[in-house]
Design an enzyme around this catalytic site. Structure first.
Site, PDB file in Angstrom:
ATOM      1  N   VAL A 104       0.829  -1.209   0.000  1.00  0.00           N
ATOM      2  CA  VAL A 104       0.000   0.000   0.000  1.00  0.00           C
ATOM      3  C   VAL A 104       0.861   1.256   0.000  1.00  0.00           C
ATOM      4  CG1 VAL A 104      -1.673   1.318   1.351  1.00  0.00           C
ATOM      5  CG2 VAL A 104      -1.947  -1.155   1.112  1.00  0.00           C
ATOM      6  N   GLU A 105       1.956   1.205   0.714  1.00  0.00           N
ATOM      7  CA  GLU A 105       2.805   2.397   0.835  1.00  0.00           C
ATOM      8  C   GLU A 105       3.617   2.684  -0.425  1.00  0.00           C
ATOM      9  OE1 GLU A 105       2.868   4.616   3.085  1.00  0.00           O
ATOM     10  OE2 GLU A 105       2.109   3.760   4.952  1.00  0.00           O
ATOM     11  N   SER A 106       4.186   1.639  -1.033  1.00  0.00           N
ATOM     12  CA  SER A 106       5.126   1.874  -2.138  1.00  0.00           C
ATOM     13  C   SER A 106       5.013   0.906  -3.298  1.00  0.00           C
ATOM     14  CB  SER A 106       6.561   1.794  -1.600  1.00  0.00           C
ATOM     15  OG  SER A 106       6.845   0.459  -1.170  1.00  0.00           O
TER      16      SER A 106
END
Length: 224
Positions: free
Chosen positions: A138-140
């Site tokens: 989700v972050e990267s």
């Protein structure tokens, strides 16, 4: 003696016994045949055909016994190599249910990426591997070079610390931070993730998950 050597030894002994039996049968047949051919008309009380049938029956019995033994041995002795390989390559299961929250899986294209680093961090900080993987996705999306507009960097989008683009450093630091929030909120994964996204100050300010759309969407992307 290992299982394979045992099977080879057993089969070799069976064939040797069968060979001896067949050799004896052949010798007996040859002797009786010669006696028959050299006998006088009066001595020919047994036909050559009768002797031949007897020997053929004996040969068939020896052959069938050998085949039956071979079949029984094959069904009882496991394929050691195949079973060992199946055991070694059998995939391990990873729990995605944690403290009543279901962690969503990552995409197939990201499976296996940074697996050793994730496994090490999970064991070090007692955080589920599935959670670390999902946060990274989700972050990267598993891109260690990503930098957000707010300056968050790397796989787990860290805002502070040095060498944040290094996968090992980033995963270790991000997991440590996440583990701290999980402990702070007594295992409440929803509050821990909200703090990771919006900061613990906002969680405290709003007495729970902040009403920010970004944070709420963030939670739904990671847990159910």
């Amino acid at each position: 003696m290992n299982p394979v050597e045992h099977v080879i030894s057993t089969r070799q002994a069976e064939f040797e016994r069968a060979f001896e039996a067949a050799k004896q049968s052949s010798t007996t047949f040859e002797t009786k045949l010669n006696e028959r051919l050299n006998a006088t008309p009066e001595q020919k009380t047994t036909s050559v055909q009768t002797v031949t049938d007897a020997e053929l029956n004996r040969a068939r019995e020896v052959y069938e016994a050998l085949i039956n033994q071979a079949d029984n041995t094959s069904t009882k002795v496991p394929n050691t190599t195949a079973e060992t390989t199946a055991t070694e390559t059998k995939p391990t299961t990873e729990s995605t249910n944690w403290n009543n929250y279901q962690i969503k899986p990552i995409s197939a294209e990201n499976e296996g990426k940074y697996s050793e680093l994730i496994k090490t961090a999970a064991a070090k900080y007692d955080v589920p591997e599935a959670l670390i993987k999902r946060v990274i996705q989700v972050e990267s999306n598993f891109n260690p070079s990503v930098v957000s507009s707010a300056g968050a960097t790397g796989l787990m989008q860290l805002k502070y610390g040095s060498n944040r683009t290094d996968p090992a450093t980033n995963i270790d630091s991000g997991t440590k931070q996440l583990a701290g929030y999980i402990k702070k909120y007594d295992g409440d994964l929803k509050l821990a993730l909200a703090a990771y996204n919006a900061g613990p100050g906002n969680v405290s300010k709003y007495g729970g998950v902040p009403p920010f759309k970004e944070t709420q969407n963030y939670l739904t992307k990671i847990i159910e």
